[in-house]
Every structure is written in structure tokens, then in C-alpha cells.
Design an enzyme around this catalytic site. Structure first.
Site, PDB file in Angstrom:
ATOM      1  N   HIS A   1       0.873  -1.186   0.000  1.00 59.33           N
ATOM      2  CA  HIS A   1       0.000   0.000   0.000  1.00 59.33           C
ATOM      3  C   HIS A   1       0.901   1.223   0.000  1.00 59.33           C
ATOM      4  CE1 HIS A   1      -3.814   2.145   1.584  1.00 59.33           C
ATOM      5  NE2 HIS A   1      -2.943   3.064   1.182  1.00 59.33           N
ATOM      6  N   HIS A  15       1.633   5.333  -1.674  1.00 52.41           N
ATOM      7  CA  HIS A  15       1.286   6.531  -2.442  1.00 52.41           C
ATOM      8  C   HIS A  15       2.574   7.148  -2.981  1.00 52.41           C
ATOM      9  CE1 HIS A  15      -2.932   6.770  -0.989  1.00 52.41           C
ATOM     10  NE2 HIS A  15      -2.423   6.178   0.071  1.00 52.41           N
ATOM     11  N   ARG A  74       2.254   9.619  -5.432  1.00 49.74           N
ATOM     12  CA  ARG A  74       1.843  10.906  -6.010  1.00 49.74           C
ATOM     13  C   ARG A  74       2.292  10.957  -7.475  1.00 49.74           C
ATOM     14  NH1 ARG A  74      -1.495  10.801  -1.877  1.00 49.74           N
ATOM     15  NH2 ARG A  74      -0.689  11.665   0.072  1.00 49.74           N
ATOM     16  N   LYS A 124      -9.048  -0.462  -6.191  1.00 50.52           N
ATOM     17  CA  LYS A 124      -9.119   0.211  -4.891  1.00 50.52           C
ATOM     18  C   LYS A 124     -10.487   0.852  -4.688  1.00 50.52           C
ATOM     19  CE  LYS A 124      -7.863   1.894  -0.940  1.00 50.52           C
ATOM     20  NZ  LYS A 124      -6.582   2.533  -0.614  1.00 50.52           N
ATOM     21  N   HIS A 151     -10.435   0.894   1.558  1.00 51.03           N
ATOM     22  CA  HIS A 151     -10.287   1.864   2.647  1.00 51.03           C
ATOM     23  C   HIS A 151     -11.541   1.724   3.503  1.00 51.03           C
ATOM     24  CE1 HIS A 151      -8.909   5.869   4.322  1.00 51.03           C
ATOM     25  NE2 HIS A 151     -10.111   5.710   4.870  1.00 51.03           N
ATOM     26  N   HIS A 156      -4.716  -0.819   5.751  1.00 47.93           N
ATOM     27  CA  HIS A 156      -4.334  -0.009   6.917  1.00 47.93           C
ATOM     28  C   HIS A 156      -5.295  -0.184   8.100  1.00 47.93           C
ATOM     29  CE1 HIS A 156      -7.242   2.573   4.966  1.00 47.93           C
ATOM     30  NE2 HIS A 156      -6.372   3.133   4.144  1.00 47.93           N
ATOM     31  N   ASP A 194       1.322   2.515   3.625  1.00 52.38           N
ATOM     32  CA  ASP A 194       0.494   3.700   3.414  1.00 52.38           C
ATOM     33  C   ASP A 194       1.338   4.959   3.524  1.00 52.38           C
ATOM     34  OD1 ASP A 194      -1.756   5.181   2.822  1.00 52.38           O
ATOM     35  OD2 ASP A 194      -2.590   5.116   4.842  1.00 52.38           O
ATOM     36  N   HIS A 226       2.874  14.483   1.906  1.00 54.51           N
ATOM     37  CA  HIS A 226       2.308  15.812   1.665  1.00 54.51           C
ATOM     38  C   HIS A 226       3.365  16.844   2.031  1.00 54.51           C
ATOM     39  CE1 HIS A 226      -1.923  14.692   0.991  1.00 54.51           C
ATOM     40  NE2 HIS A 226      -1.809  13.850   1.998  1.00 54.51           N
TER      41      HIS A 226
END
Length: 346
Positions: free
Chosen positions: A14, A16, A18, A100, A137, A175, A248, A252
Site C-alpha cells: 500500500h 502513495h 503521487r 481500490k 479503505h 491499513h 500507506d 504531503h
């Protein structure tokens, strides 16, 4: 005196990455330790079709450092307009490894997610027929449910009815943050598994809230009570094949985190393996680390474990990771476990 452990090279189920400048910064950090990763599709706009997934995979491959040995495992973002034939073709071609499900409004860039499950039933039935995993999720988004209870309510009101309705569906509850989620995955009949993050193993809501709000610990699903953290640790270190690593890791920029309405997400890719070794040592389960990080996930997704290995060595001197990473758009803060890490990845 040093202590060391060698395990198969891990995967992240899992992740990210971006896009654009952020991906250029964070992708090398995952590729340094991990051989493969399930790539989350919640870009803007989201990765909805096979064409979208192919283009995103090409951008990831182009951003990899020279010589990096890393394979992105692509997913599609489930919407109420998703075409089941497109999903089936993408899976048959080996392009995607999961779809997902985001309940609309549950987390970052989930506005295009599912509002009415009746509108995606035909897609889920096709996925059950072909054996394509659904990554979920698992939170409700109704305003009358407390944010700390959203996972538990989702299990009772959404996931369990969905799995009874389509029992052949292969589900990964991502998660997991509560003892309720752990119990559900461990005890439920049928084809279900769950991922656990690095940060949920290391922190609970006291770390985020006591003595001041720490925005870099804010994530969704939100960190819970210490009793839930204890249940996550017990599951991760148990060796149970239904549980495996999904970091996860969700970067940011600091400007988006340190603000009046900050974004949810923890960037943990660089120091995850040092964190995990510490957790498993504390739980007396270093012999179970390979199963959690390197074996259970591939078995779940029908892949062979990685042949390459990594070695972690415990030293008196703690690891030194950058507190922040520079991106062209601003600084990015690394997850701070709140304690020195002594397990070095060699």
C-alpha cells in the site's frame, strides 16, 4: 556488539507515490529497500481506466533512478462509472493487480469514490469471478459517526454485508487501525486479508494529541487508542499469513500539513524497515519479520517472494535519517517514530 538479521527483500502492499515533482523525490526512497509496491490510484484526476494505469506506470518507470530494481504493481480506482470489461482486460494483461475502493470523502482525493454500492455491484461481481483483489479503505463517512469509530462501523454495516452478498470476492482490508479490524480479518471466513502500516504500529492517538497537536502524525484512518495499537502489534508479529505490510506512506508537503486544515498522510518509506525491526524486536518476534514484510504479501497476490535479500544490523549508534526532504515545491517531513532507531539497513 552488533546483531543482524537477513530477510528476503520486502514489498510494500500500500503505497502513495503521487506524481510529478513529489514522485521524483519519494520514489527513490521506496526503491532503495522495496522490490515491489501496490501503487495507490488516488491522483487528480484518479487512475480509473487501463489507459490511465498504463500511463501512470510509464511515468513511474521513467522516474526511477538508474539501476533501481523496483516494480510498480498498478491498481484502478473504483468509481460508479467503472467499466467491468476494462477492469477484466487490464487484469488479464497483467497491467493491474487490484482495484481500490474509496468510500466517497473518506480520505485524500476520494471525491470520486463510491457513494452507492449498488452502482458498483456489477464490477465487484466481475472481480469475484476473475479473482481480482479489492483493496478497501474501510471507513464510513457519515457525519454522525465519530471519526475514531468509523472503521468499526464500516466492518459492521458495509464490509460484512458486502462479503455475505458476494462471498467469492477477494478482499484486502487496508491499513487496519483497530482491534475490531484485526479480529474481523483473523476470524472471518472466506478470502480476506489485511495490511498494517508502519506508523500505526509505532504511535497511538496520545502521540498525536498530548502536549500539542502534531500534524505530521495526522493520517486517515486516524491513529487510535493504545489498546488498538497493541492489537496491531500482536497481529503483525504473529506470523498469521492474513496480515502483511502496507506502509500507506503518503507524502504531503509541509505547507499542506502545517496549516489550519492540514492534509492526512504520513511519509514513512525511508525509515520503515528500521521501525519494523525495532517493533518486532520489542515484541520478541524478529523471526516473524520476514513473513510480515516479505512473504505474506506476495502469497496473497499470487507472486513469488523476492530472491534478493536485505540485511538489518542493530548498532549502538542510532540511524540518521533526514528530518526533511527537499522537493522542488517545498519541504517534506519524514515520519518521526519518537524514539531512536538502532536497526540499520545495510
Amino acid at each position: 556488539m552488533s546483531q543482524s538479521i537477513t530477510i528476503r527483500r520486502p514489498d510494500d502492499w500500500h503505497l502513495h507515490l503521487r506524481d510529478g515533482a513529489m514522485m521524483q523525490t519519494v520514489l527513490p526512497e521506496t526503491a532503495r529497500h522495496f522490490a515491489r509496491a501496490i501503487i495507490m490510484p488516488n491522483l487528480v484526476p484518479p487512475v480509473v481506466t487501463a489507459e490511465d494505469a498504463l500511463a501512470y506506470r510509464d511515468r513511474i518507470d521513467a522516474a526511477l533512478p538508474d539501476g533501481a530494481d523496483f516494480t510498480p504493481l498498478m491498481t484502478l480506482y473504483l468509481t460508479e462509472q467503472t467499466d467491468p470489461d476494462d477492469v477484466q482486460a487490464a487484469f488479464a494483461d497483467g497491467l493491474i493487480h487490484a482495484v481500490k475502493l474509496y468510500p466517497a470523502g473518506a480520505t485524500t482525493n476520494s471525491q470520486s469514490g463510491v457513494r452507492d454500492f449498488k452502482n458498483v455491484r456489477h464490477v465487484l461481481e466481475k472481480m469475484a469471478e476473475i479473482g481480482l483483489p479489492l483493496c478497501i479503505h474501510g471507513e464510513v463517512t457519515t457525519h454522525d459517526v465519530d471519526i475514531f469509530d468509523r472503521e468499526q462501523v464500516f466492518l459492521e454495516t458495509v464490509l460484512d454485508p458486502l462479503r455475505r452478498d458476494i462471498p467469492e470476492l477477494k478482499v484486502t482490508l487496508e491499513h487496519i487501525t483497530t482491534s475490531h479490524g484485526i479480529d474481523y480479518v483473523r476470524e472471518a471466513s472466506g478470502d480476506i486479508a489485511g495490511t498494517i502500516t508502519t506508523h500505526h504500529l509505532m504511535i497511538n492517538r496520545n502521540h498525536m494529541l498530548v502536549g500539542g497537536i502534531r500534524p505530521h502524525y495526522y493520517c486517515l484512518p486516524i491513529v487510535k487508542r493504545a489498546e488498538h495499537q497493541k492489537a496491531l502489534r500482536a497481529a503483525a508479529t504473529s506470523g498469521n499469513p492474513r496480515f502483511f505490510l502496507g506502509t500507506d506512506s503518503a507524502p504531503h508537503l509541509d505547507g499542506a500539513k502545517e496549516t489550519a486544515c492540514g492534509c492526512a498522510g504520513v511519509f514513512s518509506a525511508p525509515n520503515t524497515m528500521s521501525c519494523l525491526a525495532q517493533v518486532f524486536e520489542e515484541e520478541g518476534a524478529l523471526d516473524k519479520l520476514e513473513a510480515f514484510a516479505s512473504l505474506n504479501g506476495p502469497a496473497r497476490y499470487g507472486l513469488a517472494p523476492n530472491e534478493a535479500t536485505i540485511t538489518l544490523e542493530k548498532r549502538d549508534a542510532p540511524c540518521t535519517y533526514p528530518a526533511k526532504y527537499d522537493t522542488p515545491d517545498g519541504p517534506l517531513t519524514l515520519f518521526d517514530p519518537g524514539t531512536p532507531l538502532h536497526w540499520h539497513v545495510l
